[in-house]
Scaffold this active site. Sequence first.
Site, PDB file in Angstrom:
ATOM      1  NE  ARG A 167       1.048  -1.334   8.258  1.00  0.00           N
ATOM      2  CZ  ARG A 167       1.324  -0.758   9.434  1.00  0.00           C
ATOM      3  NH1 ARG A 167       2.563  -0.331   9.685  1.00  0.00           N
ATOM      4  NH2 ARG A 167       0.395  -0.627  10.350  1.00  0.00           N
TER       5      ARG A 167
ATOM      6  CB  SER B 172      -4.806  -3.767   5.453  1.00  0.00           C
ATOM      7  OG  SER B 172      -5.380  -3.682   6.737  1.00  0.00           O
TER       8      SER B 172
ATOM      9  CD  GLU C  70      -0.934  -2.528   4.118  1.00  0.00           C
ATOM     10  OE1 GLU C  70      -0.660  -3.679   4.533  1.00  0.00           O
ATOM     11  OE2 GLU C  70      -1.444  -1.659   4.829  1.00  0.00           O
TER      12      GLU C  70
END
Length: 338
Positions: free
Chosen positions: A206, A257, A328
Amino acid sequence: MTLSSDTVRILSPSVVKQPAKNPHLTPVNGDRDRSQSLYLAGTACQIKSNVSLSTFTSFRVGGPAEWYVAPKQIEEVQACLEWARAEGLPVTFLGAGSNLLVSDRGIPGLAISTRHLRYSRFNPETGQVTVAAGQSLPRLAWQAAQLGWEGLEWAVGIPGTVGGAVVMNAGAHGSCAAEILVNTQVVSHRGTISVLTPEELGYSYRTSVLQGGDRLVTEATFQLKPGADPARVQATTSEQLEHRKSTQPYHLPSCGSVFRNPDGSRGAGWLIEQTGLKGYQIGSAQVAERHANFIVNCGGAKASDIFQLIRYVQAQVEQNWAVLLEPEVRTIGEFQGL
């Protein structure tokens, strides 16, 4: 350069004002609800002042950008960068705003959105698709499925753009952007265009070297697998989407998320749920009941509510599990405690 609230000016990128010594967000002609517009000569690119970013983020929160523009061509991106550089303005790059938390106070300088950079070119000879940064990732997944091209089924439930997927190495169901990316075209704050390979992007879970940097993704090429039965690929794509809808809170504004999964067998959602935080709320921001790694806007939340909730979840999980969750979501602008 002073513009009245109903004035539209056409300026060359080289026509500039003297930059303020300390640029801040200030009322336009004494009224923050009034705005200005200008066009850069030789382009159809409209730059607007005092534009609320709440409508351009999936959280549906955030204050105004001092200046905002959504170019439709790479040449317009370059012209806007030249204008901002001449004006002495900082630049913030925006995609679909699906992984973004913008301060309630807004952001200074020029916000450049890629939402109008949209096209896709499928090459059946190579099995590659070249896509503009502003193209919707779910839409691209459906386009590929309808053609019988495999490789993007996992992306159908990710609310974002191709550019954002390249920058953060978006992924789901055990697959990710880095696995299928051939190369990506980027433009620097100086307007210089270059092409980078996955190896040059320094991909890991990510993240990539582009996060937090000064380069904007304008285009990406992916390697897919053509020749499959379109009905089968569409069925698989539909299954992926239904799974995400049944396990994640798509009915309320969120960024997807919130935290990266830490190393080890315990995912971020599991750690948050076992800490007893499902349903915990600050203001109108809530840890989702359906999936603990989501924070949702229950209606009228402020960016500060979401930010404080992120920090609270981090502190509680660290206290209980000795694990510091890494967000994130990207925060821009000023937040208390940041």
